[in-house]
Design a protein around this motif. Structure first.
Motif, short mmCIF file in Angstrom:
data_model
loop_
_atom_site.label_atom_id
_atom_site.label_comp_id
_atom_site.label_asym_id
_atom_site.label_seq_id
_atom_site.Cartn_x
_atom_site.Cartn_y
_atom_site.Cartn_z
N GLY A 144 -9.09 -3.11 5.68
CA GLY A 144 -9.56 -3.23 4.30
C GLY A 144 -8.44 -3.62 3.37
N THR A 145 -8.79 -3.88 2.14
CA THR A 145 -7.81 -4.36 1.16
C THR A 145 -7.22 -3.25 0.31
OG1 THR A 145 -9.63 -4.78 -0.41
CG2 THR A 145 -8.94 -6.61 1.03
N ASP A 146 -7.83 -2.08 0.30
CA ASP A 146 -7.28 -0.98 -0.50
C ASP A 146 -6.01 -0.43 0.15
OD1 ASP A 146 -9.40 -1.22 -2.23
OD2 ASP A 146 -10.60 0.33 -1.23
N ASP A 190 -2.67 7.33 3.19
CA ASP A 190 -1.46 7.92 3.75
C ASP A 190 -0.65 6.79 4.38
OD1 ASP A 190 0.50 9.25 5.23
OD2 ASP A 190 -0.81 10.94 5.72
N LEU A 191 0.27 6.23 3.60
CA LEU A 191 1.03 5.06 4.06
C LEU A 191 1.85 5.39 5.30
CD1 LEU A 191 1.94 2.13 3.68
CD2 LEU A 191 3.71 2.96 2.11
N ALA A 208 6.78 7.03 2.64
CA ALA A 208 7.53 6.90 3.88
C ALA A 208 6.82 5.91 4.80
CB ALA A 208 7.66 8.25 4.57
N VAL A 209 7.62 5.09 5.48
CA VAL A 209 7.07 4.17 6.49
C VAL A 209 7.97 4.20 7.71
CG1 VAL A 209 5.94 2.60 4.86
CG2 VAL A 209 8.30 2.17 5.54
N ASP A 213 0.89 -5.97 2.85
CA ASP A 213 0.19 -5.72 1.59
C ASP A 213 0.60 -4.40 0.95
OD1 ASP A 213 -1.29 -8.10 1.79
OD2 ASP A 213 -2.79 -7.13 3.06
N ALA A 214 1.18 -3.51 1.74
CA ALA A 214 1.55 -2.19 1.23
C ALA A 214 3.01 -2.08 0.83
CB ALA A 214 1.23 -1.12 2.29
#
Length: 605
Positions: A171-173, A177-178, A404-405, A419-420
Motif C-alpha cells: 500500500g501507499t500509506d 511500525d517502520l 528505526a530501520v 517511500d518511507a
C-alpha cells in the motif's frame, strides 16, 4: 529504462506483459544469478586471476550478434572455468573495485573443450551447476549436490515471496511500525550470500506461515513446567520472577510451583517429536498447552520474534537449517549471552558518553528446561530445544521522534523502503551514518577488546529528521572478546567450551571488525547510495575515510594508530568466504577470508 538502474530491474529482453508469477520467477532467477556471481567473482575469480575484464575482440566476435549489439555500450566480464573447460560471459555497467557489479541478463556460457561450442543462455540452476562443478573439481571433491539443492530452494522461496508481494502490495500509506516493516522487507537477502533464502522447514506451509517476508503474526506455543525443572537465569536488575511475569500469557493459569516457557510453533513440533519430550509429557512432567497469548512477528533472522508492546524480543531455538546453520540456542550460547551482557553493561556508559546515539539491546535473561535423570545426549536435546534468550525491545531505547530501520533492508537491491526513508543528500546522510557506526565500533575494539558484529542484519539505524541519529547493535551471539584483554579469570563463570567460543585473537578480531563494518555493511551502503555512479562512490568512500581518520587523530592507543594508519594507507581488506565455506561443507564458523583491494587506496588521492 536503464538496464543497470537495478540488477533486478527489466533489461533489454523484457516485455510489459509478464503476469505476476512470471515476473516473480524472472526476478528470483536474476537474484540467484546475481548473488552467486557476486560470491564467485569476489572469492574465486578475482583472487585467482580467472576473471577477464577486457575480453579481446576475437572473443567478443564469437558472441551472438543480436545480444552483442544490444549490449555494445556495456563492459564485459569473461569468467574462465579452467577445471571444467567452460566459460561464462556477462555484461556489466562498469568495472568496480569491490565487485558490486550491476549485471545485464542473461548470462552466456560455452564449453571450450575440443573445438569449443557456441554460446548459450544459462538460467540460474544451469549456471549454478557449472560453477559448483568447477569449484568441486578444484577442491578434488565430489559434486556438492546438497549445496546445489539449497541454492534451488533459496530461488524457489524467493520466487514465492515475490509472487506474494505482487499479490499483496504493502500500500501507499506509511507503515505503522517502520522498524517491523524493514525487518520484513528482505525479499532478496544479502547480495553476497549464495543461499540467502534457503530455509529447510520440517512442516509444509511453514515458510508462508512463519517467514518474515509474508508479514504474518502468530501466537507462541507454551509448555507448563514444574518450577524446579525450569532453568531461568537473569542479570540484575532483572529477576527471574519479573521475567516470568513479563512473558506469561494472561489466559493461562499456573500454580505457584509451575512456570510457563514459550517456543516457536515450528519448534514445538520439533521438541514434541523427540522421544525424551514425549516421555516427559506422558508422565506428566511437562504439559504441552498449544498456542496462547499475544501474537508475535518474525524478524529478519526468522527465529527472533517481536511484539512492539511487550518488553522483550524472544530469540528461541529453531531447529531449522536457515542458510548454513541450524538456528538453535546451544547451552554455551545461553550462558555466554548473560556473561557478555554483564561485561557490555560495564562499558556501555562510556561508549554512549563518547558516541552519542550508540545503543545496545541487552540480553539479560534466558530460560530452558532441565529434566532429571537424562543422559548427556538427551539433556542437550532438551536444554537446546527449549532454550530461549530474551532481548530488550527496541522501542525501549528509541528517543522521542526517532524511528528505526534495519540496515539490510534499507540498502537492499530494489530499495523496499524508498517511500518511507528518503535520502536527498547522500553525502550528508552517509556522514551521519558513518560517524554513528564506525566510531563506537573502533572504540569498543581498541579501547576494550570488544568485537561487535555490525553486519547489515545486526545493525539497526536510528533516524530523526531524515538523518541517522545513532545505531543499535544487537545479538550477543556474534560478540567476541580479544583474548589478550580478557583472561580466563575475567570469564570465570563460563566453562571451557563457552570461553573458547567467545575469545578471539587480536588478528581474528581485527579481521572480523573490518569485514563486518567495511565490507558487509558500509560497502553495501556506498553501493546503494552511489547507484552505480563512480564519482559519487569515490566521494562516499572519502567521507568514510575522513571519519576513520578523525578517530585515528583523536586516540593515543598505539594499536589503533598502527592498524588504522595501515588501513587508511590502502592495505587489503578481508572479506568472508560465504561461497567457499559451503562448497567445502564446513560450518560457518570455519569460513575464511579473501583480501580485497582497498577503496581507501583510491579515496586518499
Amino acid at each position: 529504462m536503464n538496464a543497470f538502474n537495478s540488477s533486478l530491474s527489466p533489461s533489454y529482453d523484457d516485455t510489459t506483459t509478464l503476469l505476476p508469477g512470471g515476473r516473480a520467477r524472472r526476478d528470483a532467477e536474476r537474484s540467484a544469478i546475481r548473488t552467486l556471481l557476486n560470491c564467485y567473482l569476489r572469492e574465486v575469480a578475482i583472487p585467482g586471476g580467472t576473471l577477464i575484464t577486457s575480453p579481446g575482440a576475437h572473443i567478443l566476435q564469437t558472441l551472438p550478434l543480436g545480444w552483442r549489439q544490444k549490449q555494445r555500450s556495456q563492459r564485459w566480464l569473461l569468467i574462465d572455468l579452467q577445471h571444467s573447460r567452460q566459460q561464462l560471459m556477462v555484461a556489466v555497467s562498469r568495472h568496480t573495485l569491490l565487485g558490486n557489479y550491476r549485471y545485464a541478463y542473461p548470462v552466456l556460457g560455452r564449453s571450450t573443450a575440443g573445438d569449443g561450442a557456441a554460446w548459450a543462455e544459462l538460467d540460474a540452476m544451469q549456471m549454478t551447476t557449472w560453477l559448483v562443478a568447477d569449484l568441486c573439481d578444484a577442491e578434488g571433491m565430489p559434486f556438492n549436490l546438497e549445496f546445489t539443492q539449497q541454492i534451488k530452494l533459496s530461488l524457489e522461496n524467493t520466487a514465492n515471496i515475490l509472487a506474494h508481494r505482487l499479490q499483496h502490495p504493502p500500500g501507499t500509506d506509511a507503515p505503522q511500525d517502520l522498524y517491523l516493516f524493514s525487518e520484513q522487507s528482505l525479499a532478496f537477502g544479502h547480495a553476497f550470500h549464495p543461499t540467502p533464502k534457503s530455509r529447510q522447514w520440517h512442516a509444509d506451509g511453514a515458510e508462508a506461515g512463519y517467514a518474515p517476508e509474508y508479514r504474518s503474526y502468530f501466537q507462541l506455543h507454551w509448555f507448563k513446567v514444574p518450577r524446579t525443572l525450569l532453568r531461568c537465569e537473569t542479570v540484575e536488575p532483572l529477576s527471574p520472577t519479573q521475567l516470568l511475569a513479563d512473558i506469561a500469557p494472561a489466559d493461562i493459569w499456573t500454580a505457584d510451583d509451575e512456570c510457563l516457557i514459550p517456543v516457536h510453533p515450528e519448534q514445538a513440533q520439533y521438541v514434541l517429536s523427540l522421544p525424551v519430550t514425549r516421555r516427559a509429557v506422558e508422565s506428566g512432567t511437562l504439559e504441552y498447552l498449544g498456542s496462547a497469548g499475544d501474537e508475535y512477528a518474525a524478524t529478519a533472522s526468522v527465529r527472533t520474534l517481536y511484539n512492539r508492546d511487550t518488553p522483550w524480543f524472544i530469540k528461541g531455538s529453531l531447529n531449522v537449517r536457515i542458510t548454513n546453520c541450524v538456528r538453535k540456542n546451544a547451552i554455551y550460547e545461553l550462558e555466554t549471552a548473560l556473561a557478555l551482557n554483564s561485561r557490555l553493561t560495564e562499558i556501555k556508559a562510556d561508549l554512549q558518553s563518547q558516541h552519542q546515539g550508540f545503543r545496545l539491546l541487552e540480553e539479560p535473561g534466558f530460560m530452558t528446561v532441565q529434566l532429571p535423570g537424562l543422559d548427556s545426549a538427551d539433556n542437550t536435546l532438551i536444554q537446546e530445544g527449549f532454550g530461549v534468550v530474551f532481548r530488550e525491545n527496541i522501542n525501549r531505547v528509541l528517543s522521542d521522534g526517532e524511528q528505526a530501520v534495519m540496515a539490510g533492508a534499507l540498502f537492499q537491491e530494489g530499495n523496499p523502503l524508498r517511500d518511507a526513508v528518503r535520502i536527498p543528500n547522500k553525502a550528508l546522510w552517509l556522514q551521519h551514518y558513518a560517524e554513528a557506526i564506525v566510531l563506537p565500533m573502533l572504540h569498543a575494539f581498541f579501547a576494550y577488546g570488544v568485537i561487535f558484529e555490525p553486519h547489515l542484519q545486526n545493525t539497526v539505524i536510528c533516524l530523526k529528521d531524515g538523518l541517522p541519529s545513532g545505531v543499535i547493535v544487537r545479538d550477543f551471539e556474534g560478540v567476541k572478546l580479544v583474548d589478550s584483554r580478557w583472561s580466563d579469570a575475567d570469564l570465570k563463570e563460563l566453562n571451557d567450551r563457552a570461553r573458547q567460543s567467545v575469545r578471539y585473537s587480536f588478528t581474528q578480531g581485527w579481521n572480523r571488525v573490518r569485514y563486518c563494518l567495511l565490507i558487509n555493511n558500509l560497502s553495501e551502503a556506498v553501493s546503494f547510495l552511489a547507484d552505480d555512479n563512480p564519482q559519487t562512490e569515490q566521494q562516499l568512500w572519502l567521507i568514510i575515510r575522513e571519519v576513520i581518520s578523525a578517530y585515528l587523530n583523536s586516540t593515543e592507543n598505539a594499536l589503533a594508530r598502527e592498524h588504522l594508519t595501515a588501513l587508511l594507507n590502502g592495505e587489503a581488506i578481508p572479506s568472508k568466504t560465504n561461497l567457499l565455506v559451503r562448497i567445502k561443507k564446513h560450518p560457518d564458523r570455519q569460513a575464511g577470508y579473501v583480501y580485497l583491494n582497498s577503496p581507501f587506496a583510491i579515496a586518499k588521492h
